[in-house]
Design a protein around this motif. Structure first.
Motif, PDB file in Angstrom:
ATOM      1  N   PRO A   1       0.817  -1.230   0.000  1.00 17.95           N
ATOM      2  CA  PRO A   1       0.000   0.000   0.000  1.00 17.95           C
ATOM      3  C   PRO A   1       0.850   1.279   0.000  1.00 17.95           C
ATOM      4  CG  PRO A   1      -0.751  -1.533   1.691  1.00 17.95           C
ATOM      5  CD  PRO A   1       0.499  -2.121   1.116  1.00 17.95           C
ATOM      6  N   GLY A   2       2.009   1.223   0.640  1.00 15.85           N
ATOM      7  CA  GLY A   2       2.899   2.391   0.658  1.00 15.85           C
ATOM      8  C   GLY A   2       3.372   2.728  -0.742  1.00 15.85           C
ATOM      9  N   PHE A   3       3.663   1.702  -1.513  1.00 14.04           N
ATOM     10  CA  PHE A   3       4.104   1.909  -2.892  1.00 14.04           C
ATOM     11  C   PHE A   3       2.950   2.476  -3.720  1.00 14.04           C
ATOM     12  CE2 PHE A   3       5.662   1.280  -7.069  1.00 14.04           C
ATOM     13  CZ  PHE A   3       7.033   1.087  -6.993  1.00 14.04           C
ATOM     14  N   THR A   4       1.771   1.865  -3.540  1.00 12.81           N
ATOM     15  CA  THR A   4       0.591   2.280  -4.308  1.00 12.81           C
ATOM     16  C   THR A   4       0.296   3.772  -4.122  1.00 12.81           C
ATOM     17  OG1 THR A   4      -0.283   0.085  -3.855  1.00 12.81           O
ATOM     18  CG2 THR A   4      -1.829   1.699  -4.776  1.00 12.81           C
ATOM     19  N   ALA A   5       0.399   4.227  -2.885  1.00 12.26           N
ATOM     20  CA  ALA A   5       0.038   5.616  -2.585  1.00 12.26           C
ATOM     21  C   ALA A   5       0.864   6.607  -3.408  1.00 12.26           C
ATOM     22  CB  ALA A   5       0.226   5.881  -1.094  1.00 12.26           C
ATOM     23  N   ASN A   6       2.136   6.244  -3.670  1.00 12.45           N
ATOM     24  CA  ASN A   6       3.012   7.180  -4.389  1.00 12.45           C
ATOM     25  C   ASN A   6       3.297   6.761  -5.821  1.00 12.45           C
ATOM     26  OD1 ASN A   6       3.533   8.949  -2.140  1.00 12.45           O
ATOM     27  ND2 ASN A   6       4.625   7.201  -1.254  1.00 12.45           N
ATOM     28  N   ALA A   7       2.586   5.763  -6.311  1.00 11.44           N
ATOM     29  CA  ALA A   7       2.933   5.214  -7.624  1.00 11.44           C
ATOM     30  C   ALA A   7       2.536   6.158  -8.754  1.00 11.44           C
ATOM     31  CB  ALA A   7       2.242   3.868  -7.812  1.00 11.44           C
ATOM     32  N   ASN A   8       3.340   6.177  -9.805  1.00 13.03           N
ATOM     33  CA  ASN A   8       3.000   6.972 -10.994  1.00 13.03           C
ATOM     34  C   ASN A   8       1.713   6.454 -11.630  1.00 13.03           C
ATOM     35  OD1 ASN A   8       5.388   8.242 -10.527  1.00 13.03           O
ATOM     36  ND2 ASN A   8       6.439   7.507 -12.366  1.00 13.03           N
ATOM     37  N   ALA A   9       1.539   5.139 -11.606  1.00 12.27           N
ATOM     38  CA  ALA A   9       0.354   4.557 -12.236  1.00 12.27           C
ATOM     39  C   ALA A   9      -0.760   4.423 -11.211  1.00 12.27           C
ATOM     40  CB  ALA A   9       0.702   3.179 -12.799  1.00 12.27           C
ATOM     41  N   GLN A  10      -1.885   5.023 -11.486  1.00 15.44           N
ATOM     42  CA  GLN A  10      -3.058   4.875 -10.627  1.00 15.44           C
ATOM     43  C   GLN A  10      -4.141   4.151 -11.422  1.00 15.44           C
ATOM     44  OE1 GLN A  10      -3.176   5.617  -7.309  1.00 15.44           O
ATOM     45  NE2 GLN A  10      -1.009   6.197  -7.391  1.00 15.44           N
ATOM     46  N   ALA A  11      -5.098   3.566 -10.702  1.00 16.97           N
ATOM     47  CA  ALA A  11      -6.063   2.656 -11.319  1.00 16.97           C
ATOM     48  C   ALA A  11      -6.814   3.266 -12.501  1.00 16.97           C
ATOM     49  CB  ALA A  11      -7.048   2.156 -10.264  1.00 16.97           C
ATOM     50  N   GLU A  12      -7.003   4.589 -12.500  1.00 12.01           N
ATOM     51  CA  GLU A  12      -7.758   5.237 -13.592  1.00 12.01           C
ATOM     52  C   GLU A  12      -7.123   4.984 -14.957  1.00 12.01           C
ATOM     53  OE1 GLU A  12      -7.384   6.411 -10.207  1.00 12.01           O
ATOM     54  OE2 GLU A  12      -6.553   8.272 -11.021  1.00 12.01           O
ATOM     55  N   LEU A  13      -5.827   4.723 -14.932  1.00 10.94           N
ATOM     56  CA  LEU A  13      -5.119   4.536 -16.196  1.00 10.94           C
ATOM     57  C   LEU A  13      -5.752   3.424 -17.045  1.00 10.94           C
ATOM     58  CD1 LEU A  13      -2.593   5.973 -17.267  1.00 10.94           C
ATOM     59  CD2 LEU A  13      -1.234   4.082 -16.374  1.00 10.94           C
ATOM     60  N   TYR A  14      -6.221   2.396 -16.362  1.00 13.54           N
ATOM     61  CA  TYR A  14      -6.836   1.275 -17.080  1.00 13.54           C
ATOM     62  C   TYR A  14      -8.235   1.625 -17.593  1.00 13.54           C
ATOM     63  CZ  TYR A  14      -3.234  -2.097 -15.649  1.00 13.54           C
ATOM     64  OH  TYR A  14      -2.066  -2.778 -15.481  1.00 13.54           O
ATOM     65  N   GLU A  15      -8.785   2.698 -17.044  1.00  9.09           N
ATOM     66  CA  GLU A  15     -10.170   3.010 -17.411  1.00  9.09           C
ATOM     67  C   GLU A  15     -10.285   3.878 -18.650  1.00  9.09           C
ATOM     68  OE1 GLU A  15     -11.551   4.498 -13.661  1.00  9.09           O
ATOM     69  OE2 GLU A  15     -11.058   2.512 -12.828  1.00  9.09           O
ATOM     70  N   LEU A  16      -9.190   4.535 -19.021  1.00  6.84           N
ATOM     71  CA  LEU A  16      -9.262   5.423 -20.184  1.00  6.84           C
ATOM     72  C   LEU A  16      -9.463   4.626 -21.467  1.00  6.84           C
ATOM     73  CD1 LEU A  16      -6.326   7.933 -19.529  1.00  6.84           C
ATOM     74  CD2 LEU A  16      -8.779   8.349 -19.321  1.00  6.84           C
ATOM     75  N   ASP A  17     -10.244   5.204 -22.341  1.00  9.45           N
ATOM     76  CA  ASP A  17     -10.377   4.670 -23.676  1.00  9.45           C
ATOM     77  C   ASP A  17      -9.016   4.820 -24.357  1.00  9.45           C
ATOM     78  OD1 ASP A  17     -11.852   4.400 -26.360  1.00  9.45           O
ATOM     79  OD2 ASP A  17     -10.842   6.346 -26.486  1.00  9.45           O
ATOM     80  N   PHE A  18      -8.656   3.896 -25.259  1.00 13.74           N
ATOM     81  CA  PHE A  18      -7.276   3.911 -25.731  1.00 13.74           C
ATOM     82  C   PHE A  18      -6.929   5.171 -26.514  1.00 13.74           C
ATOM     83  CE2 PHE A  18      -8.307   2.774 -29.987  1.00 13.74           C
ATOM     84  CZ  PHE A  18      -7.144   2.743 -30.740  1.00 13.74           C
ATOM     85  N   GLU A  19      -7.891   5.742 -27.207  1.00 13.16           N
ATOM     86  CA  GLU A  19      -7.594   6.981 -27.939  1.00 13.16           C
ATOM     87  C   GLU A  19      -7.395   8.156 -26.983  1.00 13.16           C
ATOM     88  OE1 GLU A  19     -10.574   7.238 -31.036  1.00 13.16           O
ATOM     89  OE2 GLU A  19      -9.258   6.020 -32.331  1.00 13.16           O
ATOM     90  N   GLU A  20      -8.237   8.156 -25.946  1.00  9.38           N
ATOM     91  CA  GLU A  20      -8.104   9.179 -24.908  1.00  9.38           C
ATOM     92  C   GLU A  20      -6.720   9.091 -24.253  1.00  9.38           C
ATOM     93  OE1 GLU A  20     -12.081  10.028 -22.244  1.00  9.38           O
ATOM     94  OE2 GLU A  20     -11.059   8.175 -22.068  1.00  9.38           O
ATOM     95  N   LEU A  21      -6.343   7.851 -23.961  1.00  5.65           N
ATOM     96  CA  LEU A  21      -5.073   7.615 -23.289  1.00  5.65           C
ATOM     97  C   LEU A  21      -3.904   8.135 -24.115  1.00  5.65           C
ATOM     98  CD1 LEU A  21      -3.472   5.884 -20.985  1.00  5.65           C
ATOM     99  CD2 LEU A  21      -3.148   4.298 -22.867  1.00  5.65           C
ATOM    100  N   TRP A  22      -3.865   7.753 -25.411  1.00  2.00           N
ATOM    101  CA  TRP A  22      -2.699   8.135 -26.212  1.00  2.00           C
ATOM    102  C   TRP A  22      -2.728   9.611 -26.616  1.00  2.00           C
ATOM    103  CZ3 TRP A  22       1.028   5.431 -24.940  1.00  2.00           C
ATOM    104  CH2 TRP A  22       0.921   4.052 -24.748  1.00  2.00           C
ATOM    105  N   ALA A  23      -3.922  10.192 -26.602  1.00  6.97           N
ATOM    106  CA  ALA A  23      -3.979  11.637 -26.824  1.00  6.97           C
ATOM    107  C   ALA A  23      -3.416  12.349 -25.602  1.00  6.97           C
ATOM    108  CB  ALA A  23      -5.414  12.072 -27.089  1.00  6.97           C
ATOM    109  N   LYS A  24      -3.817  11.883 -24.440  1.00  7.61           N
ATOM    110  CA  LYS A  24      -3.358  12.505 -23.194  1.00  7.61           C
ATOM    111  C   LYS A  24      -1.841  12.334 -23.047  1.00  7.61           C
ATOM    112  CE  LYS A  24      -3.836  11.613 -18.230  1.00  7.61           C
ATOM    113  NZ  LYS A  24      -2.949  10.472 -18.037  1.00  7.61           N
ATOM    114  N   GLU A  25      -1.347  11.128 -23.271  1.00 13.26           N
ATOM    115  CA  GLU A  25       0.079  10.878 -23.051  1.00 13.26           C
ATOM    116  C   GLU A  25       0.968  11.609 -24.056  1.00 13.26           C
ATOM    117  OE1 GLU A  25       1.271   9.610 -20.417  1.00 13.26           O
ATOM    118  OE2 GLU A  25      -0.606   8.803 -19.590  1.00 13.26           O
ATOM    119  N   SER A  26       0.401  12.046 -25.177  1.00 12.66           N
ATOM    120  CA  SER A  26       1.223  12.761 -26.161  1.00 12.66           C
ATOM    121  C   SER A  26       1.708  14.095 -25.599  1.00 12.66           C
ATOM    122  CB  SER A  26       0.446  12.985 -27.459  1.00 12.66           C
ATOM    123  OG  SER A  26      -0.488  14.028 -27.291  1.00 12.66           O
ATOM    124  N   GLN A  27       1.097  14.525 -24.505  1.00 12.29           N
ATOM    125  CA  GLN A  27       1.523  15.787 -23.890  1.00 12.29           C
ATOM    126  C   GLN A  27       2.847  15.658 -23.138  1.00 12.29           C
ATOM    127  OE1 GLN A  27      -1.950  16.789 -21.589  1.00 12.29           O
ATOM    128  NE2 GLN A  27      -3.208  16.668 -23.438  1.00 12.29           N
TER     129      GLN A  27
END
Ligand code: WTA
Length: 654
Positions: free
Chosen positions: A24-50
């Motif tokens: 849980p200590g790792f999770t709290a500070n992790a770069n990846a949070q659960a929402e990442l899996y919820e994004l639609d793939f186009e949304e995700l790659w549009a967002k990450e292009s920033q």
């Protein structure tokens, strides 16, 4: 892997019940949070292009005309600007980009982003003077020296596509690649250090250039100061051409490149004798490697990250050079072997730089296991926060050893599956989110649609096994095989139309986790390096005394697979230890030392079907010391008995 091997591997892996939920200590500070899996793939790659700085923003996210994808259409950017200049402009010029450690002890350099920029600009100015500009193909044949990334980045700055040829490849392999890409310039070094001795890179390059007349200029870095011959008019020393060149970034601005402009080719073994030039372009590749590097390795601004691969392989391209530098990460780069001068060299490095993230291959882990944990125990490895593995299936025993003896029993281990072709990691745990299982690469990265298909192309459900496929494009995917459209279609897109066939066997378990089971084609995986059976066979038959050769892989406790060759000499000649050494060296000369067979079995005949096809399946059984499968289709069933007798008394060198 053969069916039987794969079966055994599946069984051991499915008996694997150990589970490691995230801390849980790792999770709290992790770069990846659960929402990442919820994004639609186009949304995700549009967002990450920033994550990337654009000279001109892209207009269309994806154009998918199978089997070719284009990403971020209409955008303009430069990879070198993203990896170097923008960090300096943001005031981070003083941050260390590379803690470089040479193989000879006390040979160390600290290279900040500002240093890197100055080196790249000076060298790019020198390349310009040699005639390199946008679109000029450049070959790079170097060891693990900082000038190797400098050369790659200078090419990217100018818009010149590069191909890096691993320093362990022979002159022949080098010239094949230079010719295929039509390189005009080669960048190399006098010699490379390796386990206290030197590898004569310039001498190999000289030999290669005899049959690569398209190369007009050869730049030579002095590394060992070893003697080299320089051809007048063609060869120039690195230090001489950069002398007096400006290091002002304005003197050599970053070329604005189109999103889909070629960044590099990297050659990899396929199922024929000719390596494939895998094409990677600019924007999608950079977004893909920077994004995966950020989330999968949980890289923090203060991280000291170490990917212990060689720059000559895709792992080095994506996760030593382009991904980490794009993210402004401090890395360790080490020139030599893990056991020089002693078996604790790596752990000395981890301790000295306080490395928090280590990424390596199962072969290396198994070597350390074999040497024993005492070498790691002599050092303080408490800085390590995360461990990664890549290149081949990791056996649960090695996974656990890695976590316990290197990671102190508490670090997440990310087993990352990907390929030269995929450009970026596609299947991996996300630290802090994924419950890991020793031996499983677990889940597809967000936005990645991976599945397991049976022979007919049906998706297999939980518990099933078959072939790994990808059903949707991803930004860093290959843009084809250079100049070989048909081969591209045939290799990856013909088994299942419209779906990418990776060439790997896989199983999917009840939780939807993936277990990778090795290659299903004629490609071997030796110490994480892909080597084609046919390539080794053609190197063997190239020897004037060899009539026929057949090559297969067998299991090896350290290198994963080892190469076994069955060889028939001309005129019925008998083999001998001398001939064995000669043939191994011949393969070394044709391809490189990594492709030398571990065993050679000399045999008067190879087992063939009545139509003349070599029965590799039987040879694999012999190589593995297994009972022979069906021999009824053999033209002469006694042949294989004869080979078996010889195989058990085979002649192994080393
Ligand atoms: C294998 C290396 C199991 C696989 C990045 C793939 C793996 C080939 C893994 C690509 C893994 C790579 N688990 N197998 N985590 N990672 N492989 O092109 O067979 O050198 O097809 O890229 O290595 O090798 P390549």
């Amino acid at each position: 892997m053969t069916e039987t091997q794969r079966g055994a591997a599946i069984e051991t892996m499915f008996e694997e019940v150990r589970r490691y939920p995230p801390d849980p200590g790792f999770t709290a500070n992790a770069n990846a949070q659960a929402e990442l899996y919820e994004l639609d793939f186009e949304e995700l790659w549009a967002k990450e292009s920033q994550r990337v700085t654009w000279f001109e923003p892209w207009k269309t996210l994806l154009e998918w005309e199978p089997p070719y994808a284009k990403w971020y259409l209409g955008g303009k950017l430069n990879v070198c600007f993203n990896c170097v200049d923008r960090h300096v402009e943001a005031g981070k010029g003083g941050k260390v980009a590379f803690h470089w450690e040479g193989e000879p002890e006390d040979d160390r350099r600290e290279i900040t982003f500002a240093d890197l920029q100055a080196d790249v600009v000076r060298f790019a100015n020198a390349l310009k003077e040699l005639g390199v500009g946008k679109g000029t193909p450049v070959g790079i044949y170097m060891g693990m020296v900082p000038e190797c990334p400098v050369a790659m980045l200078a090419c990217a700055r100018l818009g010149a596509p590069h191909t890096v040829v691993f320093g362990g490849f022979s002159a022949d392999s080098l010239s094949d690649r230079l010719n295929d890409m039509e390189c005009e310039v080669l960048i190399t070094q006098d010699e490379a250090w390796r386990r206290g001795t030197t590898v004569p890179l310039k001498r190999n390059a000289d030999e290669a250039l005899e049959s690569s007349s398209g190369v007009k200029k050869c730049v030579v870095l002095r590394r060992t100061q070893g003697e080299v011959s320089m051809e007048r008019g063609r060869d120039v020393f690195w230090n001489e051409i950069v002398e007096g060149k400006s290091d002002d970034p304005q003197s050599c601005p970053c070329e604005p490149m189109d999103s889909e402009d070629l960044l590099y080719l990297l050659y990899t073994s396929g199922t024929t004798a000719k390596p494939k030039g895998i094409a990677h372009t600019t924007a999608g590749y950079l977004v893909g490697v920077a994004t995966t590097h950020h989330y999968i390795f949980d890289v923090k601004p203060e991280s000291v990250y170490w990917c212990a691969a060689d720059v000559g392989w895709v792992t080095g391209h994506s996760y030593i050079v382009y991904g980490p530098l794009c993210n402004g990460t401090t890395s360790v780069m080490y020139e030599g072997t893990p056991d020089f001068p002693d078996k604790d060299r790596w752990w000395d490095i981890v301790e000295r730089y306080k490395v928090d993230i280590l990424y390596t291959a199962p072969t290396a882990i198994r070597s350390h296991m074999k040497w024993g944990p005492e070498h790691a125990e002599r050092h303080d490895l408490s800085s390590l926060r995360l461990l990664g593995s890549v290149g081949e299936p990791i056996n649960p025993e090695a996974w656990i050893w890695y976590r316990d003896h290197i990671g102190g029993g508490g670090t997440p281990v990310v087993d990352t599956w990907w390929q030269t072709e995929t450009g970026m990691i596609l299947i991996s745990p996300l630290p802090g989110l994924t419950t890991t299982k020793p031996g499983s690469a677990t889940k597809p990265f967000p936005g990645i649609d991976a599945a397991v298909f049976d022979e007919q192309g049906n998706e297999v459900g939980p518990g099933g096994g078959g072939y790994l496929v990808l059903r949707r494009p991803w930004p860093a995917m290959l843009r084809g095989i250079y100049k070989e459209h048909d081969r591209y279609v045939e290799t990856y897109w013909s088994k299942y139309p419209g779906v990418y066939f990776a060439g790997d066997g896989a199983r999917i378990d009840e939780d939807g986790d993936f277990w990778l089971l090795g290659r299903v084609d004629d490609v071997m995986n030796v110490s994480g390096h892909r080597i084609s059976t046919i390539e080794v066979e053609s190197a063997l038959v190239d020897h004037q005394e060899v009539a026929e050769a057949a090559v297969c892989g067998r299991m090896d406790p350290t290198t994963g697979q080892a190469i076994v060759a069955f060889v028939t000499l001309k005129g019925g000649a008998e083999g001998s230890p001398e001939k064995l050494a000669e043939l191994r060296n011949h393969v070394g000369t044709k391809i490189g030392a990594i492709a030398k067979p571990a065993n050679i079995v000399f045999t008067p005949e190879l087992p063939k079907t009545r139509s003349g096809k070599i029965m590799r399946r039987l040879l694999r059984d012999v190589a593995e010391n297994r009972p022979l499968g069906d021999t009824t289709t053999l033209a002469d069933p006694t042949v294989v008995e004869e080979i078996r007798d010889r195989g058990t008394t085979d002649q192994t060198e080393e």
